[in-house]
Scaffold this motif. Structure first.
Motif, PDB file in Angstrom:
ATOM      1  N   SER A   1     117.803 109.191 -25.173  1.00 57.91           N
ATOM      2  CA  SER A   1     116.493 109.535 -24.627  1.00 57.91           C
ATOM      3  C   SER A   1     116.368 108.916 -23.245  1.00 57.91           C
ATOM      4  CB  SER A   1     115.380 109.010 -25.544  1.00 57.91           C
ATOM      5  OG  SER A   1     114.107 109.211 -24.961  1.00 57.91           O
ATOM      6  N   ILE A   2     116.058 109.726 -22.245  1.00 57.64           N
ATOM      7  CA  ILE A   2     115.880 109.263 -20.869  1.00 57.64           C
ATOM      8  C   ILE A   2     114.448 109.574 -20.445  1.00 57.64           C
ATOM      9  CG2 ILE A   2     116.645 109.499 -18.482  1.00 57.64           C
ATOM     10  CD1 ILE A   2     119.373 110.320 -19.521  1.00 57.64           C
ATOM     11  N   THR A   3     113.751 108.568 -19.972  1.00 60.96           N
ATOM     12  CA  THR A   3     112.370 108.727 -19.524  1.00 60.96           C
ATOM     13  C   THR A   3     112.220 108.128 -18.147  1.00 60.96           C
ATOM     14  OG1 THR A   3     111.668 106.637 -20.540  1.00 60.96           O
ATOM     15  CG2 THR A   3     111.495 108.631 -21.900  1.00 60.96           C
ATOM     16  N   ALA A   4     111.183 108.516 -17.457  1.00 61.78           N
ATOM     17  CA  ALA A   4     110.852 107.969 -16.147  1.00 61.78           C
ATOM     18  C   ALA A   4     109.393 107.544 -16.162  1.00 61.78           C
ATOM     19  CB  ALA A   4     111.106 108.998 -15.047  1.00 61.78           C
ATOM     20  N   ASP A   5     109.137 106.352 -15.624  1.00 61.73           N
ATOM     21  CA  ASP A   5     107.780 105.815 -15.560  1.00 61.73           C
ATOM     22  C   ASP A   5     107.476 105.400 -14.131  1.00 61.73           C
ATOM     23  OD1 ASP A   5     107.330 105.953 -18.386  1.00 61.73           O
ATOM     24  OD2 ASP A   5     108.645 104.216 -18.600  1.00 61.73           O
ATOM     25  N   GLY A   6     106.264 105.629 -13.722  1.00 62.89           N
ATOM     26  CA  GLY A   6     105.821 105.203 -12.395  1.00 62.89           C
ATOM     27  C   GLY A   6     104.407 104.678 -12.443  1.00 62.89           C
ATOM     28  N   ASN A   7     104.123 103.696 -11.601  1.00 66.00           N
ATOM     29  CA  ASN A   7     102.789 103.101 -11.572  1.00 66.00           C
ATOM     30  C   ASN A   7     102.509 102.627 -10.159  1.00 66.00           C
ATOM     31  OD1 ASN A   7     100.479 101.477 -11.842  1.00 66.00           O
ATOM     32  ND2 ASN A   7     100.985 101.011 -13.969  1.00 66.00           N
ATOM     33  N   ALA A   8     101.377 102.981  -9.626  1.00 61.20           N
ATOM     34  CA  ALA A   8     100.966 102.538  -8.294  1.00 61.20           C
ATOM     35  C   ALA A   8      99.484 102.211  -8.339  1.00 61.20           C
ATOM     36  CB  ALA A   8     101.250 103.622  -7.260  1.00 61.20           C
ATOM     37  N   GLN A   9      99.114 101.023  -7.823  1.00 60.88           N
ATOM     38  CA  GLN A   9      97.721 100.615  -7.804  1.00 60.88           C
ATOM     39  C   GLN A   9      97.484  99.577  -6.724  1.00 60.88           C
ATOM     40  OE1 GLN A   9      96.445  98.063 -11.083  1.00 60.88           O
ATOM     41  NE2 GLN A   9      98.566  98.069 -11.855  1.00 60.88           N
ATOM     42  N   VAL A  10      96.241  99.439  -6.323  1.00 59.93           N
ATOM     43  CA  VAL A  10      95.810  98.397  -5.403  1.00 59.93           C
ATOM     44  C   VAL A  10      94.971  97.423  -6.199  1.00 59.93           C
ATOM     45  CG1 VAL A  10      94.496  97.847  -3.320  1.00 59.93           C
ATOM     46  CG2 VAL A  10      95.873  99.948  -3.431  1.00 59.93           C
ATOM     47  N   ALA A  11      95.354  96.128  -6.167  1.00 56.76           N
ATOM     48  CA  ALA A  11      94.679  95.138  -6.992  1.00 56.76           C
ATOM     49  C   ALA A  11      94.601  93.796  -6.259  1.00 56.76           C
ATOM     50  CB  ALA A  11      95.407  94.962  -8.321  1.00 56.76           C
TER      51      ALA A  11
END
Length: 506
Positions: free
Chosen positions: A123-133
């Motif tokens: 199983s191959i997955t891709a995750d991404g997350n972008a935020q200003v904190a």
């Protein structure tokens, strides 16, 4: 799927301890302890030695003999040589909601099989997350990021692969394949039941038509009798009692006609339902032309091959296989679950750093899940799965016992109907001759109409019974064909849903 914590600080702590001599002096003992603990954990998680309590019935348990199964045409209803019946069966097989539901269950089971089969693939997955904190100024984040508002970004590709070392996933696939086979076999059984229901209902249409034909002929005869009695009364050769007797007999025949006409309407409506059609369908059903199906088999005894020639029995067998595979899944849940894992991506604080090569992160390793203590959940799951096997075997035994009874009843009905039809023919001929002699005596003035009223009533009843027996014989042949499997051939089972081999116990 679980991932190991591969953070570098933990690794540095271990190395530092080794340099101080804390871990070096115990390394050998630590390895031995780890192996012993693993073996102890495996022993503690061994499944209990439970087995199903029921066994499937064999042909010898059912009194079946070694006679070969007669050859049956899969389109056996054509033996009745009625094109209209062939058309209605074709309409039912093409548009019945019952058959549509069975086909939908096949597609559903095949989707489950595909899902189980996919569990064995990586199983191959891709995750991404972008935020200003705003980052905490009183936590682990060092200056100049502490206490400031920053862009946080992650992009990561993940690989996970269950090695299935103990065959849990393969057992689940075997169970899904058996369930898909059972669903496909249910379609074959539904086709046979649907065709049999159409033939039986069509026979009811024919029964109503034959009764109506007899009633019409009787009405015509009795109307002539009423006219004759009326003339005799006018000539003072008969009394009103004779008129009343003739009128009563006429009313009886008209009642029989009315009932037959109503029965035909109801049977035609039932055919429309079986064909999945509406209220306009019965209007297209013309007179029936059923003939005795001389090409349909009539074995002298129930063959032992019966159990292999019925789709419903094959479906029950597949469900036993599915339950057995489910039991293996429950057993193998006691053993370790090992996954290979890997990840690669970017992690950064600040949008400018996100595209810096130093933001790259990667890792690979293995994840191990070993049940140690679960409060008895796994044992309960295994007990439930074992009971499911017993339930599937009980259902199988019920199907095969019912199949043997269906065949035995159909054979007995055919034989009894043939004997009864021969006896009923003699009854009809006897009443007809008695009725003829009474008519001669009445015409000669030796008797009144009252003398023959009982014979007239009995003659009509005997004629109706004879017509009913004829239809019963046709319907019994259809039931026998159904009981013998309707020409089902296990070799024609689609390869995608072929029955799996029996799952062996580890």
């Amino acid at each position: 799927m679980r991932r190991l914590n591969m953070s570098r600080p933990a690794i540095r702590i271990g190395r530092a301890a080794g340099r101080k001599g804390i871990g070096a002096g115990r390394s050998k003992f630590g390895v031995s302890s780890s192996i012993g603990a693993a073996l102890l954990a495996l022993a503690a998680c061994s499944p209990p030695d439970t087995h199903p309590q029921l066994t499937a019935k064999a042909p010898a348990d059912l009194g079946l003999i070694g006679a070969p199964m007669p050859v049956i045409d899969p389109e056996w209803w054509t033996a009745y040589r009625d094109p209209q019946l062939d058309r209605i069966v074709a309409d039912a097989l093409a548009g019945s909601p019952t058959l549509d539901a069975a086909l939908a269950r096949v597609r559903q089971a095949e989707a489950v099989l595909a899902r189980r089969d996919a569990d064995l693939a990586p199983s191959i997955t891709a995750d991404g997350n972008a935020q200003v904190a705003r980052l905490s100024g009183r936590y682990t984040i060092p200056p100049p990021f502490a206490g400031s508002v920053r862009f946080l970004g992650t992009a990561q590709a993940n690989l996970s692969w269950n090695l299935d070392l103990f065959g849990r996933q393969r057992a689940a696939i075997a169970g899904a394949r058996a369930s898909a086979a059972a669903a496909a076999l249910d379609v074959e059984a539904a086709r046979l039941m649907l065709a049999g229901a159409v033939v039986s209902t069509y026979a009811e249409v024919a029964r109503a038509e034959r009764i109506a034909e007899i009633a019409r002929a009787t009405i015509a005869t009795r109307e002539r009798a009423v006219r004759l009695v009326t003339v005799r009364v006018e000539n003072r050769l008969a009394s009103q009692l004779d008129v009343q007797a003739a009128t009563t007999l006429l009313a009886q025949a008209r009642v029989a006609l009315t009932r037959a006409q109503a029965a035909r309407v109801l049977a035609a409506n039932a055919l429309a339902q079986l064909a999945g059609r509406g209220a306009d369908y019965p209007a297209g059903i013309g007179p029936t032309r059923l003939t005795a199906p001389t090409t349909l088999p009539l074995p002298a005894a129930i063959p032992a091959d019966l159990l292999a020639r019925r789709a419903d029995i094959a479906a029950a067998t597949a469900r036993v296989e599915a339950a057995a595979a489910g039991r293996q899944v429950a057993r193998r849940a006691f053993y370790p679950d090992v996954n290979l894992i890997a990840l690669a991506g970017l992690q950064a604080v600040g949008i400018g750093n996100f595209f810096n090569p130093e933001a790259a992160t990667a890792g690979a390793g293995a994840a191990l899940h070993l049940p140690i203590f679960d409060g008895g959940r796994l044992r309960a799951d295994l007990a439930e799965a074992t009971a499911a096997v017993d339930l599937a075997i009980a259902d199988y035994n019920g199907v095969v016992v019912g199949a043997v009874r269906d065949a035995a009843d159909a054979l007995a009905t055919i034989q009894a109907t043939e004997r009864e039809a021969a006896a009923q023919g003699a009854v009809v001929r006897g009443f007809a001759e008695t009725n003829r002699l009474n008519a001669v005596r009445i015409a000669a003035g030796l008797d009144s109409r009252l003398t023959g009223i009982d014979t007239d009533i009995r003659l009509l009843d005997a004629q109706l019974a004879q017509a009913t027996l004829g239809i019963d014989a046709l319907a019994a042949r259809a039931r026998l064909v159904q009981a013998l499997g309707g020409g089902f051939d296990p070799a024609r089972t689609p390869a995608a849903t072929a029955l799996p081999a029996r799952t062996t116990q580890p």
